[in-house]
Design a protein around this motif. Structure first.
Motif, mmCIF file in Angstrom:
data_model
loop_
_atom_site.group_PDB
_atom_site.id
_atom_site.type_symbol
_atom_site.label_atom_id
_atom_site.label_comp_id
_atom_site.label_asym_id
_atom_site.label_seq_id
_atom_site.Cartn_x
_atom_site.Cartn_y
_atom_site.Cartn_z
ATOM 1 N N SER A 1 38.924 32.171 33.610
ATOM 2 C CA SER A 1 39.798 32.502 34.779
ATOM 3 C C SER A 1 38.851 32.561 36.083
ATOM 4 C CB SER A 1 40.444 33.928 34.423
ATOM 5 O OG SER A 1 40.419 34.707 35.272
ATOM 6 N N SER A 2 39.406 32.524 37.127
ATOM 7 C CA SER A 2 38.562 32.787 38.260
ATOM 8 C C SER A 2 38.170 34.078 38.622
ATOM 9 C CB SER A 2 39.122 32.021 39.653
ATOM 10 O OG SER A 2 40.477 32.726 39.838
ATOM 11 N N GLU A 3 39.123 35.022 38.093
ATOM 12 C CA GLU A 3 38.667 36.329 38.152
ATOM 13 C C GLU A 3 38.712 37.096 36.781
ATOM 14 O OE1 GLU A 3 43.387 37.421 39.704
ATOM 15 O OE2 GLU A 3 42.150 35.741 40.656
ATOM 16 N N ASP B 1 45.308 51.912 36.744
ATOM 17 C CA ASP B 1 45.723 52.179 35.422
ATOM 18 C C ASP B 1 46.936 52.849 35.273
ATOM 19 O OD1 ASP B 1 43.344 51.214 34.519
ATOM 20 O OD2 ASP B 1 42.680 53.152 33.477
ATOM 21 N N ASP B 2 47.261 53.799 36.242
ATOM 22 C CA ASP B 2 48.411 54.517 36.067
ATOM 23 C C ASP B 2 49.706 53.634 36.175
ATOM 24 O OD1 ASP B 2 47.436 57.170 35.883
ATOM 25 O OD2 ASP B 2 47.344 57.225 37.949
ATOM 26 N N THR B 3 49.707 52.758 37.152
ATOM 27 C CA THR B 3 50.915 51.864 37.387
ATOM 28 C C THR B 3 50.873 50.890 36.036
ATOM 29 O OG1 THR B 3 50.035 51.608 39.791
ATOM 30 C CG2 THR B 3 51.943 50.262 38.855
ATOM 31 N N LEU B 4 50.153 50.447 35.566
ATOM 32 C CA LEU B 4 49.972 49.509 34.476
ATOM 33 C C LEU B 4 50.465 50.301 33.244
ATOM 34 C CD1 LEU B 4 46.424 47.709 34.950
ATOM 35 C CD2 LEU B 4 48.924 46.665 35.111
ATOM 36 N N ARG C 1 43.626 43.249 26.996
ATOM 37 C CA ARG C 1 43.725 42.393 27.897
ATOM 38 C C ARG C 1 44.566 42.518 29.285
ATOM 39 N NH1 ARG C 1 41.060 37.720 26.498
ATOM 40 N NH2 ARG C 1 40.349 37.437 24.335
ATOM 41 N N HIS C 2 45.816 43.096 28.745
ATOM 42 C CA HIS C 2 46.734 43.476 29.769
ATOM 43 C C HIS C 2 46.249 44.189 30.821
ATOM 44 C CE1 HIS C 2 50.945 44.086 30.872
ATOM 45 N NE2 HIS C 2 50.592 44.989 31.308
ATOM 46 N N PHE C 3 45.297 45.298 30.437
ATOM 47 C CA PHE C 3 44.917 46.163 31.385
ATOM 48 C C PHE C 3 44.148 45.458 32.273
ATOM 49 C CE2 PHE C 3 46.434 49.674 29.136
ATOM 50 C CZ PHE C 3 46.791 50.789 30.195
ATOM 51 N N HIS D 1 44.262 44.569 36.186
ATOM 52 C CA HIS D 1 43.459 44.999 37.091
ATOM 53 C C HIS D 1 43.087 43.896 38.148
ATOM 54 C CE1 HIS D 1 41.767 48.238 34.236
ATOM 55 N NE2 HIS D 1 42.917 48.918 35.139
ATOM 56 N N GLY D 2 43.221 42.688 37.458
ATOM 57 C CA GLY D 2 42.688 41.407 38.446
ATOM 58 C C GLY D 2 43.810 41.100 39.095
#
Lengths: 228, 106
Positions: free
Chosen positions: B63-65, A43-46, A31-33, A37-38
């Motif tokens: 969520s909207s996104e 990916d790299d930064t996350l 979910r965090h990823f 992304h949202g």
């Protein structure tokens, strides 16, 4: 590192946790990823922001161990009865003389009890067990020596009865005077006594070991608490 | 900065954010790390522990996104604990400050 790599390295580190728990953790990080992304992150930064996946895994595992299964009410029941890190506290047998350990312990209580019992074990139980063990060994050696000496003496006295060489006087003599008959019966008595002693020592040693095993299990149960 | 300092304070920070409003994981993690230099990942084991202790619970919301988000919120017990922690934190900080500034000798 992409999401897949991060998750697989995390998964490696938490593989010892119960499957339900692993799934929850993976879902959270997944979910965090997704949420990242949202927010327009790649990916790299996350991954970099999340930190080292092995270190994260270790935090999850240590959390599970230190929190204990017993005082985590939100953990599903199945996990409470089937903790992966400490073996379920052993069922104490009915003939057990030790009082049963209470059902639940917090991590704090476990540490305290472990310390107290550890001190008791080192100061009292260990020396006692060691003394008993040494006594047992000494008696076992005695028993062996009696049987061995008796058999040799018996053979020697037999030889003496046939050919009076006085050979058995080496083993049996009274003030330098040799009595072959004393040697004959004496050696039988000696070997028999040694044998009886050995026969008594064997079950005594076995029950000693089982007592020690039960005490050890009781100690572990007392520290962890028993899952009733 | 000392890791133990951060760990001790992190519970409080996460609960403080949740006391202001319900948050989803990424939101919590990125907000905390905006102010405190640490890995975002650390927030998740902490949330798990708070949830195990029933101080926090979760719910899903559209969520909207993208897919629905998992929101964390303080339970009643969580709010109570948070209030206690703030009080303890303040008196602790005050004590530390007094000692650092050497005022107890004044």
């Amino acid at each position: 590192m992409n999401q897949q790599e991060f998750l697989s390295r995390l998964r490696e580190g938490i593989s010892s946790l119960p499957p339900e728990r692993i799934q929850e953790i993976e879902e959270d990080i997944f979910r965090h990823f997704d949420e990242g992304h949202g927010a327009g992150e790649d990916d790299d930064t996350l991954s970099e922001m999340l930190g080292d996946p092995s270190a994260l895994a270790l935090e999850y595992v240590s959390l599970y161990v230190s929190d204990g299964v017993s005082n985590a009410p939100a953990v599903p029941l199945q996990m409470q009865t089937d903790p992966p890190h400490f073996p379920p506290a052993p069922e104490l047998e009915s003939q057990d003389n030790f009082s049963p350990a209470p059902a639940e312990r917090s991590a704090f209580a476990r540490t305290g009890i472990a310390l107290a019992l550890g001190l008791l074990n080192i100061a009292v139980v260990l020396p006692l067990a060691l003394a008993l063990f040494i006594t047992w060994i000494a008696l076992a050696i005695t028993s062996f020596a009696l049987v061995f000496g008796g058999v040799i003496g018996f053979l020697a006295s037999i030889i003496d009865l046939i050919v009076p060489t006085g050979f058995s006087s080496f083993f049996f003599n009274i003030n330098g005077v040799h009595f072959p008959a004393v040697a004959f019966f004496g050696s039988i008595a000696m070997a028999s006594f040694g044998g009886l002693l050995g026969m008594g020592l064997w079950p005594a040693g076995k029950s000693g070991l089982s007592l020690m095993e039960r005490y050890t299990r009781w100690t572990i149960a007392a520290i962890n608490g028993r899952h009733a | 900065m000392n890791v133990q300092f951060k760990k001790g304070a992190l519970d409080l920070c996460v609960m403080a954010l949740l006391a202001q409003k319900d948050c989803y994981g990424f939101e919590l993690a990125s907000t905390v790390t905006k102010y405190i230099d640490m890995s975002e990942g650390t927030v998740y084991p902490l949330l798990k522990r708070l949830k195990d202790d029933k101080l926090v619970d979760t719910y899903l919301m559209e969520s909207s996104e993208g897919p629905p988000r998992k929101y964390y919120r303080l339970t009643v017990a969580g709010r109570q604990r948070y209030a206690e922690m703030v009080e303890q934190w303040n008196s602790f900080i005050q004590g530390v400050k007094m000692i650092i500034e050497g005022r107890e000798n004044a």
